[in-house]
Design an enzyme around this catalytic site. Structure first.
Site, mmCIF file in Angstrom:
data_model
loop_
_atom_site.group_PDB
_atom_site.id
_atom_site.type_symbol
_atom_site.label_atom_id
_atom_site.label_comp_id
_atom_site.label_asym_id
_atom_site.label_seq_id
_atom_site.Cartn_x
_atom_site.Cartn_y
_atom_site.Cartn_z
ATOM 1 N N ASN A 80 0.845 -1.165 -0.138
ATOM 2 C CA ASN A 80 0.063 0.126 -0.163
ATOM 3 C C ASN A 80 0.998 1.193 -0.075
ATOM 4 O OD1 ASN A 80 -1.815 2.254 0.722
ATOM 5 N ND2 ASN A 80 -2.691 1.131 2.653
ATOM 6 N N CYS A 106 0.786 6.331 1.411
ATOM 7 C CA CYS A 106 1.158 7.176 2.636
ATOM 8 C C CYS A 106 2.354 7.931 2.214
ATOM 9 C CB CYS A 106 1.417 6.212 3.821
ATOM 10 S SG CYS A 106 3.001 5.474 3.611
ATOM 11 N N ASN A 136 -7.044 2.720 -5.028
ATOM 12 C CA ASN A 136 -7.269 3.110 -3.483
ATOM 13 C C ASN A 136 -8.333 4.039 -3.422
ATOM 14 O OD1 ASN A 136 -6.943 2.982 -0.760
ATOM 15 N ND2 ASN A 136 -4.859 2.482 -1.068
HETATM 16 C C1 LIG Z 1 -13.637 1.092 5.466
HETATM 17 C C2 LIG Z 1 -12.284 0.988 4.517
HETATM 18 C C3 LIG Z 1 -10.996 0.340 5.035
HETATM 19 C C4 LIG Z 1 -10.036 0.119 4.066
HETATM 20 N N1 LIG Z 1 -8.969 -0.153 4.334
HETATM 21 C C5 LIG Z 1 -7.866 -0.201 3.664
HETATM 22 C C6 LIG Z 1 -6.551 -0.984 4.027
HETATM 23 O O1 LIG Z 1 -6.405 -1.215 5.329
HETATM 24 N N2 LIG Z 1 -5.784 -1.000 3.284
HETATM 25 C C7 LIG Z 1 -5.780 -0.487 1.997
HETATM 26 O O2 LIG Z 1 -4.813 -0.747 0.905
HETATM 27 N N3 LIG Z 1 -7.179 -0.062 1.351
HETATM 28 C C8 LIG Z 1 -7.909 0.232 2.205
HETATM 29 N N4 LIG Z 1 -9.212 0.492 1.738
HETATM 30 C C9 LIG Z 1 -9.493 0.815 0.257
HETATM 31 C C10 LIG Z 1 -10.069 -0.772 -0.550
HETATM 32 O O3 LIG Z 1 -9.158 -1.591 -0.429
HETATM 33 C C11 LIG Z 1 -10.362 -0.221 -1.978
HETATM 34 O O4 LIG Z 1 -9.417 0.185 -2.561
HETATM 35 C C12 LIG Z 1 -11.335 0.947 -2.061
HETATM 36 O O5 LIG Z 1 -12.370 0.981 -1.055
HETATM 37 C C13 LIG Z 1 -12.035 1.059 -3.532
HETATM 38 O O6 LIG Z 1 -13.001 -0.191 -3.631
HETATM 39 P P1 LIG Z 1 -14.489 -0.235 -3.100
HETATM 40 O O7 LIG Z 1 -15.015 1.029 -3.893
HETATM 41 O O8 LIG Z 1 -15.033 -1.511 -3.732
HETATM 42 O O9 LIG Z 1 -14.485 -0.121 -1.682
HETATM 43 C C14 LIG Z 1 -10.365 0.554 2.566
HETATM 44 C C15 LIG Z 1 -11.709 1.127 2.214
HETATM 45 C C16 LIG Z 1 -12.679 1.157 3.271
HETATM 46 C C17 LIG Z 1 -13.877 1.563 2.446
#
Ligand SMILES: Cc1cc2nc3c(=O)[nH]c(=O)nc-3n(C[C@H](O)[C@H](O)[C@H](O)COP(=O)(O)O)c2cc1C
Length: 295
Positions: A128, A131, A192
């Site tokens: 990831n 950051c 992301n």
């Molecule tokens: C509540 C929440 C927590 C997330 N935590 C992470 C994480 O810990 N690491 C990461 O790389 N992406 C994280 N994401 C991003 C998701 O993996 C994804 O890239 C993003 O939400 C787009 O997909 P979606 O629209 O289907 O949710 C998070 C997203 C959400 C909504």
């Protein structure tokens, strides 16, 4: 329906997006039935950092007309806590485990990659890069040079597949993807969350404890499709597409744009069985044809 991805044989192309499906909590709720009918063909962990993190202060969520905004802030037990507590439980899953890691410097990412390189329970690593690097102040995934230097540091540390999770908050995402490929990444994943903000309707102050948050869900689907399409046009390595997928049709669109696998995120909060449902739907639609204008 089975698909080969970086040497892994997966039952179907639908996996979870990091941080949106807690397999340990789900096993507590559903018992061993979860292992027998796991909704995804591989499990991606939430982000693990070197040190434990509490995450951001509340409120952490804001609902949008067509999605979600979160400022969870990556709470996790840290590398040692994850290895001791989470890894033994996740290694019992019936599907390959992909561990998502994030460091605040190249040294930290190297520490994480080395820590997981020796664990046979881990099938692949997702980096990831959303950051800031504390040494340069730049978001690692926003700059091709930063990503190339990161891969140069960590590529020699493991033979496991390295997936670079790209941030959409960059001026030239395909250039970052290409830099990752040239520096030895085995795959890229995107998107992301997109940076957003909400104000408290009463005070006018930022609603989220983290001030800004990450937008996900249907609201970002068109952005995800455009970025997966643009990245797939320039890289030769597999692409994992995600962003707003709610149905087999959405997943098939990302595959037509070039994705080998599709990850489901926000939709799993609404429907914990979304992975199985979307996998079944996608198997009923033809995804063989990529968009014809793709080079
Ligand atoms: C509540 C929440 C927590 C997330 N935590 C992470 C994480 O810990 N690491 C990461 O790389 N992406 C994280 N994401 C991003 C998701 O993996 C994804 O890239 C993003 O939400 C787009 O997909 P979606 O629209 O289907 O949710 C998070 C997203 C959400 C909504």
């Amino acid at each position: 329906m089975s698909v080969e991805f970086c040497g892994l044989e997966l039952a179907h192309p639908i996996i979870n997006a990091s941080g949106t499906f807690d397999a340990i909590a789900a096993r507590r709720a559903f018992g061993d039935e979860l292992l027998e009918r796991f909704p995804f063909s591989a499990f991606v962990s939430k982000t693990v950092t070197v040190e434990p993190r509490q995450g951001n202060p509340p409120p952490r969520l804001w609902e949008l007309p067509a999605g979600l905004m979160n400022s969870i802030g990556l709470p996790n037990k840290g590398l040692d806590g994850y290895l001791a507590n989470d890894l033994p439980q996740l290694s019992e899953l019936s599907v390959p485990l992909i561990v998502n890691v994030m460091g605040f410097s190249r040294d930290e990412v190297a520490q994480l990659v080395s820590g997981f390189a020796v664990r046979e329970e881990v099938a692949a690593l997702e980096l990831n890069v959303s950051c800031p690097n504390v040494e340069t102040g730049m978001v690692m995934g926003a700059d091709p040079g930063e990503v190339a230097r990161l891969l140069a540091a960590v590529r020699p540390l493991t033979g496991k597949p390295l997936i670079v999770k790209l941030t959409p908050n960059a001026s030239n995402v395909p250039a970052v993807a290409l830099a990752a490929e040239e520096a030895g990444a085995d795959a890229v994943s995107l998107i992301n969350t997109i940076k957003g903000m909400a104000l408290d309707p009463r005070s006018g102050e930022p609603w989220l404890g983290g001030q800004t948050g990450g937008v996900s869900g249907p609201a970002v689907r068109a952005v995800a499709l455009a970025q997966v399409y643009a990245v797939s046009a320039v890289v030769g390595i597999p692409v994992i597409g995600m962003g707003g997928v709610q149905s087999g049709r959405d997943a098939a669109d990302l595959m037509r744009a070039g994705a080998t696998l599709v990850a489901v995120g926000t939709e799993s909060f609404r429907d914990p069985a979304a992975g199985s449902r979307i996998a079944a739907q996608v198997s009923g639609s033809s995804t063989n044809d990529r968009i014809s204008v793709r080079g």
